[in-house]
Structure formats: C-alpha cells, structure tokens
Design an enzyme around this catalytic site. Sequence first.
Site, mmCIF file in Angstrom:
data_model
loop_
_atom_site.group_PDB
_atom_site.id
_atom_site.type_symbol
_atom_site.label_atom_id
_atom_site.label_comp_id
_atom_site.label_asym_id
_atom_site.label_seq_id
_atom_site.Cartn_x
_atom_site.Cartn_y
_atom_site.Cartn_z
ATOM 1 N N LYS A 182 0.392 40.576 -32.466
ATOM 2 C CA LYS A 182 0.610 41.899 -32.538
ATOM 3 C C LYS A 182 1.377 42.483 -31.664
ATOM 4 C CE LYS A 182 -3.570 42.979 -32.192
ATOM 5 N NZ LYS A 182 -3.954 41.474 -32.099
ATOM 6 N N THR A 190 3.520 40.953 -29.932
ATOM 7 C CA THR A 190 5.030 40.386 -30.400
ATOM 8 C C THR A 190 5.551 41.278 -31.392
ATOM 9 O OG1 THR A 190 4.216 38.207 -29.749
ATOM 10 C CG2 THR A 190 5.908 38.195 -30.621
ATOM 11 N N ARG A 241 -0.013 48.388 -24.578
ATOM 12 C CA ARG A 241 -0.961 48.731 -23.648
ATOM 13 C C ARG A 241 -0.848 47.765 -22.563
ATOM 14 N NH1 ARG A 241 -5.033 46.813 -27.984
ATOM 15 N NH2 ARG A 241 -3.325 45.127 -27.754
ATOM 16 N N LYS A 281 -6.370 33.980 -22.062
ATOM 17 C CA LYS A 281 -5.255 34.460 -23.145
ATOM 18 C C LYS A 281 -3.921 34.561 -22.614
ATOM 19 C CE LYS A 281 -4.809 38.775 -25.388
ATOM 20 N NZ LYS A 281 -3.331 39.042 -24.644
ATOM 21 N N ALA A 330 -9.832 46.229 -27.576
ATOM 22 C CA ALA A 330 -10.310 47.240 -28.584
ATOM 23 C C ALA A 330 -11.910 46.830 -29.045
ATOM 24 C CB ALA A 330 -9.372 47.268 -30.027
ATOM 25 N N PHE A 348 -6.388 44.051 -31.560
ATOM 26 C CA PHE A 348 -7.120 43.150 -32.179
ATOM 27 C C PHE A 348 -7.294 43.439 -33.629
ATOM 28 C CE2 PHE A 348 -9.698 42.375 -28.189
ATOM 29 C CZ PHE A 348 -9.056 41.149 -27.995
ATOM 30 N N PHE A 361 5.132 31.040 -38.293
ATOM 31 C CA PHE A 361 5.090 29.795 -37.373
ATOM 32 C C PHE A 361 6.022 28.862 -38.127
ATOM 33 C CE2 PHE A 361 0.976 30.550 -35.348
ATOM 34 C CZ PHE A 361 1.102 31.783 -34.767
ATOM 35 N N TRP A 414 9.901 36.431 -32.873
ATOM 36 C CA TRP A 414 9.284 35.305 -31.757
ATOM 37 C C TRP A 414 10.592 34.532 -31.503
ATOM 38 C CZ3 TRP A 414 8.189 29.874 -31.539
ATOM 39 C CH2 TRP A 414 7.800 29.487 -30.352
#
Lengths: 676, 676
Positions: free
Chosen positions: B113, B115, B137, B148, B379, B410, B498, B527
């Site tokens: 998200k 990214t 954020r 993470k 969240a 999230f 991906f 990405w």
Amino acid sequence: MTLITRRKNDKTLNDMAAPAPADTCARGHPVLRPKFPVPSDIEVSQSIVRDVGLLPIEEVAREAGILPSELLPWGTGKAKVQFAAVLSRLRDAPHGNYVVCTGINPTPLGEGKSTTTVGLVQALGAILGRRAYACIRQPSQGPTFGIKGGAAGGGYAQVVPMEEFNLHLTGDIHAISASNNLLAAAIDSRMYHEDSQSDEALYRRLCPGGRGFSNVMRRRLVKLGIDPNSDPDDLTTEERSKFARLDIDPSTITWNRVLDVCDRHLRVIEVGLGPNETYQPRGTVGGETPRRQHARRTGFDIAVASEIMAVLALARDLADLRDKLGNMVVAYSRGGETVTADDLGCGGALTVLMKDAILPTLMQTVERTPVFVHAGPFANIAIGNSSIVADRLALKLAGEDGYVVTEAGFGADIGMEKFFNIKCRASGLKPKCAVIVATVRALKMHGGGPPVSAGKPLAREYTEEDVPLVTAGCCNLAKHIENARKFGVEVVVAINRFKSDTEAEVAAVREASIAAGAFDAVVANHWAEGGKGAEALGRAVIAACEASDVGNFRFLYDLELPIRAKVETISREIYGADGVDFSELAEQQMAQYESSGFGNLPICIAKTQYSFSCDPKAKGVPTGFRIFVREIRSCVGAGFLYPICGDIMTIPGLPTRPGFYDVDINVETGQVIGLF
Amino acid sequence: MTLITRRKNDKTLNDMAAPAPADTCARGHPVLRPKFPVPSDIEVSQSIVRDVGLLPIEEVAREAGILPSELLPWGTGKAKVQFAAVLSRLRDAPHGNYVVCTGINPTPLGEGKSTTTVGLVQALGAILGRRAYACIRQPSQGPTFGIKGGAAGGGYAQVVPMEEFNLHLTGDIHAISASNNLLAAAIDSRMYHEDSQSDEALYRRLCPGGRGFSNVMRRRLVKLGIDPNSDPDDLTTEERSKFARLDIDPSTITWNRVLDVCDRHLRVIEVGLGPNETYQPRGTVGGETPRRQHARRTGFDIAVASEIMAVLALARDLADLRDKLGNMVVAYSRGGETVTADDLGCGGALTVLMKDAILPTLMQTVERTPVFVHAGPFANIAIGNSSIVADRLALKLAGEDGYVVTEAGFGADIGMEKFFNIKCRASGLKPKCAVIVATVRALKMHGGGPPVSAGKPLAREYTEEDVPLVTAGCCNLAKHIENARKFGVEVVVAINRFKSDTEAEVAAVREASIAAGAFDAVVANHWAEGGKGAEALGRAVIAACEASDVGNFRFLYDLELPIRAKVETISREIYGADGVDFSELAEQQMAQYESSGFGNLPICIAKTQYSFSCDPKAKGVPTGFRIFVREIRSCVGAGFLYPICGDIMTIPGLPTRPGFYDVDINVETGQVIGLF
C-alpha cells in the site's frame, strides 16, 4: 519572608511591552540591554527572539568556524554539526584552553553552574572578544516538567531559544531511550524464545538457509573463537549451541528500561505478567505440562542514566560508538560468560539509532556566542558530563588562543571528579582550570543555616547579612578547591551573586577561597547583566589559564588498583569518608567483574549531590562517616563501573505540584508559556 | 522453492558499482534508470542520493508551493512545514482531488500500500505532470527492528532517504511517547500524593500562596462550575476539596504507558513495587500503621497506539490539539466523574511537547515529488491514518487540478472504514476515489492457498500459475470494493505486480474487480519501474476522480446511534459478521460512556488485519462468525471509542531473529546497512 518556588520565580515578570534599546557586543552584534528586575527565563529568551532576533544558525556556525557542508540545520535555531568532517579538516590545529565549570554541593535551588558556564562564554566571547565556546548538556525532560528549573542557564546568561533547548532539542535523549529499550526488549524476548526452543531450532531460526552470518553475528563468532568467515552450515553441533544459546541468568541482568520522565512507580516493576508471555519448557509436549510464566522483577531508570548516555558522552567517534555499544554487558550466562549487546544481535541497530545523536547540537547564547549541547546531566546517578566529541570539536575550533568551557554537573565531588578521572582519561584532553560556582545562600546552608527547599519560604538567615554563617559554610567550598588542586589544575571561584548578598559576605567567600588555594575568586552577575556581569570572571579565567601548566594535570587513582581500592580512594580523598562498606551483592559483583577482566575500569559513583557524604542532610564538610555501596553496575561499553551508594534513586518522582502545571501554549501565536 | 524472509529480500543485491545513467522526468528532474533485478530498498535509496542526488528540501518545498518562511529544515532531506501559515495564505484556494489508498486483507508480507501510494504520486507528478502529493504515515520503530519491512514504500517507489524516514524521522513519535508517559506518571503520582494528604494540604500544595491559578487549573475550575477568575484564597472548603482531590478509582484507569519498541513483556506489568512507593494512609500517625504499597497492574502499548497519536491524526490545528489533549479521559473518580489530562494539570505541557509534532514533515520520492509524512500506522490497533493537517495542507497546495493520495493502512475493512467514518467526519473533507491494492499472492491465499508467513518458504501455489485459486480469492477483493462503494466513492483496483504473476491471473483479478463495481482495475509495476510503472494506474485514478461526485460521499452510520448499534453496523456491514458479543467489562464501559455523554462518538475498532473476522486464519470472506469485544477504551480527546476485539495485542513482540540482526553502520562512511 520570600517565597521560593523555583529559583527563576524569585524575579518579577515585569512589563515586556516596550522593547529595550539594543547595545552592540565586541563582535558587532546587537545585544538586548538587560531589564531590571530580570524577567523570567522564558521572557528573556522570547524577548531576544522578538527584539534582537536570533542569529541564523548558519551564521552562528560560520562565526564558529564551521563550514556550511559541516552543518545540518535542525528545526528552530538549532543545527547538528558533522564533527568528523570538522576534526578531519582541523586535524593539525592546536587545542584551545580547556576549562571545566562545576560547583559546591548545591541547595535544591541550584548554584547556577549552567548559568555561569553560559555567562562566562558570553564574557569571553561577546565582551572580551575571544573565541569562546560553551559545551553544555541537554536537560532531561523529567525535571523540566517536575521540580527543577531549566538547564539553559538563566536570566541574561542563557541559551536561546530556551524552549527548543529544554524540549526534545534534536532528539538525542529520545534516541537513547529508543536504543536502550530495544536492547531491553531483546533481552527478555531472547530468554523467552530460548526457553521454548532446542539449540538446533534456535540456530536454524537465527541463521536461516542462504543468508550467511550478519555483521553482528560475526562479532559473536570472534568472541567464541569461531572463524567469522564461516558459513552457517559449517559450524559443528557444539559451536551451533554455543552460538545460539545465550543462556542468560535472569538474576544477573543489570540492564534496565528507561524513560525521560519522573515516574517513580516504574522504579521497581514486574514484567511479563501477560497470558501470552508464558512458555512451554523444552522437551514437554503441548498441554501436558503447565505453561510457566515468564515474569521478572526489574525497573526503569531515567533516560539520562542509561549506559548509552555515558557511551555518547565518552565515545571518540562513530567507530568507537559502534564498539562501545556492542560491548555493553547486560547480563551473564548461567556459565558465567558475559552477555553483550552484540551477543544479542543489537550493537549495529543501536548504533544506527544513535547515528544522529553522536552529532553535537549547535545553538547560541543570548549574546550570539556558540554553544554545543551534547550528552546529559545527572552527575549524581550518571557521568553527567557533556561529550568528549563536543569538547574536542570546540577545542579545535577555538584554537590556541580560544576558550572552551565545559560543564560538569552538580557538586565538584561528583561531576568534577568524574570529569577528571573518567572523561579526561578517556579523551586524553588536559584541562587548565576549574571554575567552581558558589552562592552565598548555599554557603550559609553549609555553615549551619536552616534547610532550603523548593516551594518553601526562605528563612531569614538567607535574606539578611550573616557573615559568620557564610564564613562557617566556606569549609564546603574550601574542600572542593583542595580537591580540584589534587588534579593539578588552577581554580577560579565564581561567586554567583544574588541581590541579597552583601559586600562583607562576598568578601568572606573571596578570602576563604584564596586561603584554600584558589587562583582567584570573583563575583559574577551574569544572570542580571549578561556577559558584562561576568567580565571579571572571564579575565580571571584567562589569567588562570595563562598561569596553568597542563603538564601538572594528573588523575586521582591508577586504573590498575583493585575496584575496592579505587572506590575507597575516591571516598577518602574526595568525600572525606573514613572508609567504604560494600553490600554482599556489591562484593559478588566486584568479584565477577574482576574475574571477567573489568577490574581496571574507572569508577563512576552514584550518590547524592547534596553532601560530600551519602546523607543529603550532612552539610559543610562532614567527617566520621562511611560510604555504603549497595550495588555495582558495570558499564563495560561506556568504560566504567557504577557503584550505587546510599539510597539514591535512579529515576526521580514528581512532587504534588509538578512544574507541568505552569506550562501551556498560546494557541494563537504558538508561544510556549510558563516554562520556568 | 523461494525463501521469503521479508518481502524486500525477494530481490538480489546486485552490483551497484556502475551508476546507471539518469533519465529526465516530466518536471525536468533527473531520474535514476531502474535496475533489474531491483536492488534492496536501502540500496535504491542510497543510489538515488549517490547517483542522482536528493533535491534540496528547500527546492522540494518551493516546487510544492511552500514559501521559505513556511519551512523548517530538519536534518538530512527533511523539513517541517508551518501548515497554519500555508493554510492561512491559501484560505481561498480550492481543494485538490482526494484519493485514499488502501488494500485487501494482506498476507504478513504486505500488499504494497505504501509502495503504491508513493508509486501513484510518482506517476501523477513525475510522469503525468500533475500537482501530486502523497500523505503517508511515519513508521513505528517497533516493527522496523522487528519483523516488518520499511514503510517508505519500496524499490523504485519509495521515500528517500529511507534511513531518515524509517528512523526517528523528525521525532513525532518520540514526542508522543514523551507526552503519553508524562501523563501516565502524573496519574500514578497524583494517586500517591492524594493517598497521604488531607484535602486542605493537597490544595495548599497545588495552589501555594501568591501564585494564582495557572491556565490549566482554570480549565478544571470551569469544569467544576467555579469562577475561573477566582483567587485560590476565595474558594470554599468544599470547592477546595473538589478541586484538589481527583479521587481516581484505580480500576477505571485506561491510560497505558507506551514505547515504540516491540516489547511483549511489557503487555502486562505491575508497577509501584519499590520500597519508596509506599504511603502512609491519611489520618494515621507515623510508624503506627503499616505502610501500604502503591502497586497496580497495568501495561504498555506500542507508541503509535497512544490516544495522542490519534489526536495528532485528527487535530485540525494547534488550538484543537490543545483542547483534544486536555480533554483526554484517563480514568474515573470513585464518584464516577471523568478524570482528564487537564484535571491532572497536564494538558498544556502535553501540547507544548507536541508543538513540533503537529507540523507535517516534508520529504521526497525517488522521483523528487513531494511527500508529507504525518501521524502513525497500525490501523489494526489504532486509527492508522495519516493526519488531517497534512491532508488539508496537501489539498490546498494541490489546488483544483491536483491530486492528494493519502494512505489508510492495512485492510480496507479497518483502515479505509476508519478513514471514512472517523477521519473524514472529523475533517469534513470528501474523498473521490479509493485505490484498493491487491496482489495475486494474497488473493491466492484468500482462495485457499497454504499459509504465507515471514521467514518461511513460499509454497508452489504462489510461484506458479493457478488461475482458479486467484479467482476463488477474489471474493476478498470484491467485498472490499463493495464496502468502499457503500461510502459513495469510485474504486480503482491496483494490482501490485510480482514477477511470478501471469497475464491470465492478472486478467482474472481485473474481471472480478469490474464485476464487483470497481471503476477500473489496473496492473502497476512501480516497485520495479518507478512512476512509469504506475502510469496506467495514474490515468485510471484521474478518470475515476473525473467521474466521481463528492456529493455522493456518505458515512456508514449515524453518530446518534447507541454505541452497541454502531459497533454492530460496522461488524455486519463491513466485516460480514452475524453479530457482536460484548464482555461484561465492555458492557459496563458502554454504560459508563453513554452516561458520561460519550455515546455519540464514532467507533475505532481494534482487530486483526488478516481477516474480515477476528480470526486471522479465516481468509476470503468468512461467514457465520461473531465479533467479540473484550474491552472498550474511550479516546474522548481524539474523539472516538476504541473497542478491542478478539485477542489482538496492543504491543507486538519480537521474533527469534528480529530484523535488527541485519542492521549495522559503515563506520567509515556513516552509511546504514541492512535496513530492509
């Protein structure tokens, strides 16, 4: 009867509506003409910003000899300095004159050491036109919102903007808390994971296929005598077990969590009481054996007492920071091996968290002279000195004819002793002069005057002339002078003047100072007058430095002495104690440290700042007492042992009416209100 | 078999020695030509700095429409923005197009998200030449050193320098911790002091002679119905007692301490176990009665879950921040009265601690477009949205034809629902479009694929084509699209590609999205390719905004409904639950809140992000389940109620091999190593 709440409230908040006309200092800058009566610290600071204006921090840097490429502006009126670049550029420059500013045993209202440090550099820089730098410490936000005044200095001898100085600054203490607490979490969670996993399972998780050993793991391999260039698949079963299982003995953990808050209820706590912080002991099958709880008694310290703060104060550069952080010993294994931050895999991450914190912060005084703010206060429960990095940076920038005044907190018995024996030993820097700050009020207290405490009315003895009381109290000052002379430096006494002090009282202090071996003793009134008020003090310091021979500088004790002997030397020579008693725990710890090879570290004693002894009520020069060491923590990374004496607490509490009651913000202008 | 450790380690660290030649973006800036395979996030970030150079933050600001006087540079590549000055200057400017970026229920490896938020603004700004701003954020340092990946985005769609972004940033979270924990200390120490003092003694200490009531005290006087302009001497005995004795019922305290560290052993702790945290009950004489211990069971949350973080996210301006912080309810008195931060004397101090934190931080993407970083993630256990202040600032700067993409963390079931029902309600801002990020991998998991977890090998299903599995999993995406449509916004699905995704799999997602009511569904490859990879997504978002009518925007529930009904509405409508069960504690709390007048607050549910239900293992669109509310905290200052559902934890733990094992520093260059 005068009501004291904080020192700063002695003064009236008078009319600030009409800006005073500005004068000009020796370096051509406008200077606000001091008002009388002196407004509150925050009013003075805000009037500087409003009526004279801050010098842009890039200009402060330029005048201080710092290049734009060496500067990182950081919010309002602050910047971080890339010290490594400066030191590299000035590697061949001579050092300036190195002066330490300390004090007698204070009253709870403070003697004005920070104020004198700032006032003295204002005198040297703005009045006498010398290159002069102050190196002071970032205040803890605990006392800022608790009971103490600010640490920016005060009145017309302060660092501005004082709100920026007293709040967050550039985040160094937050970085210390973050790294300290990451390490604490790593300890508890490592024990938790080790308790439920076999050696092989642990190893496989730590070294999953195809990833190799990380940097920090290679440090542990070296410690274990395993080739650091091994592949994880190459290790024998025995090596894997040694690598993966730290086997921490919980009773040996000396690493506390920290917060920069006065939160006494965190002094002793029990952690791990949640239903999910249980574990299934190895070798049992799910459900058969009751799950055990992973609870443990521990505590929080105030952030400035973290070993990481001491590492920040004592690190020479980034590489040294990395090593010191990795080498911090947090516990011992059940087999008696040290467990370090690097063993826990944390040393690199801690350094990354501290990468900005190691850059000193540049600010300015009310008279626009440069100030480096770096490392932390609380010489009672920590090293309490500003950093080696900042001092070295300032000494190079000052050059041969310049002056660096660095602060060593609280009484000279703790702050100055640590400055000489620990900090100067670590840095190799040689001071020429110690400025010892005294007030007539505190000397009267040492002479037998009634107790002085924050929030209580001052007794008559303190507001009316009483020369015999002052004279009686000068024993405290004399002992500090004698102590400083033991290190081979010249001593200048700064008599920080209060408006109720009389000529006769001040003369008594001067006489006693000279008799005790001081080079000079000078009245200073920088709080009310700014640098001009410390001009005589500045001249005395210059003369003392000229008379001083750094070749005379010496330490009080040899590192090779046993731990016990070093603690005893400090206690007898500096405190005047008859001897030292060690608790059984402290005895065990000394044996442990000596057998682990840490016996040759210097000593950083935690004890009350209010007396030479461990009894805060014992004023003057107490005799016939012994020092009681209840515990000795090791700060192997920072490089000292940390005996905790008497009943000193490593996190303070809040009073019934904390300072935060006065603090607010003007939501229209954004101005801070009531911060001292 | 592919080994996953973190998402970012899917990629090879290839040779970075030869800098790639730079291209030029739509705004004339050089852009690094992406490499293949894509290097690690930190390598990409450092290569931008090295090979293209950061745009000086003053230039980023200038291009973003911010004046130099509105900017406070803050370390490397960061600045704080004086939003109030900007908003005042642009008060008559129209708002830009408001887009929220959210996702399906993620795998533990994340859907991208952040990214996508970053890649989308790179496409809009650097490729399509629109005024485009990302509002994201600040990451929590807990997961940064835990399990993470970073939150700066990833690959060629990230915020740089990513080390600055992922560490400390400009200190906002530290300010939150400092203020949160000051308030916690104030609670325990107030109880401690009240327990040992009479009402009159307390009052005399709180209001010592001659000082008057402070600002924060006047707020309590107003609450008690006493004239705030009274002099302390004027109050009656009864008024003094009411004023001085908060009489906190310890069982009602909902205020936890916080740390920004994954420290599971602090989830449940007992505080106040020290020998000095005892007190002498009132009315007893010293020594006669045994001293009682002031121990209490409590816990720590992760800092981003602090109500103060929610206040930061939801405050409109400094005045609103002051009110919200003062109004935070931390406990109830034994008589059932609320006890607020202002009652404890803290509201002003908390605001002062947060005065810089309320200024959004400006940074840049790898393609030099502006990014505002403000407020916090999580969240699942917090509001988890970036701030109203930053969004409003960006919308004004964007102007009518510009775009603001704000992140709602999230799964859309929690992040987006809170964005619409809480944040948009508080701000009055109306979004036009929701971008829902999905990956083929996560959809396969929702379709019945084997579990995906960090550090474990990915099953074959995830690396080979399996269209039926993707199709089966699209139910999860479809439900999120339908949910978003209930609020009246257009939905664009971003299929975050991906390398193992096949055309047939992607086509299946696209088809299911349109069938579920999405305006469009587009494959994005930012990405690997930067903004160019999200060009089609950018065009789809522009088209969706043009097609959208903000007049259609609506909330899911009325504030006037009972608390129970609001929780039920969210649970049934958004989660698809059959109903809600409340613990006895939660029932009591609802009654308490409704009787205290807090019944009309919106609802911020804490629950797992891995499922629509409270069971993280229930993938796809679970049915036939109920939501269990074990506790409801009130966040009266922030302005919501906070039901805690299932067994979600408000502070995470560390795995056996935390991320910090990889993090280190090059002590020669100062470069950070191994941070994702």
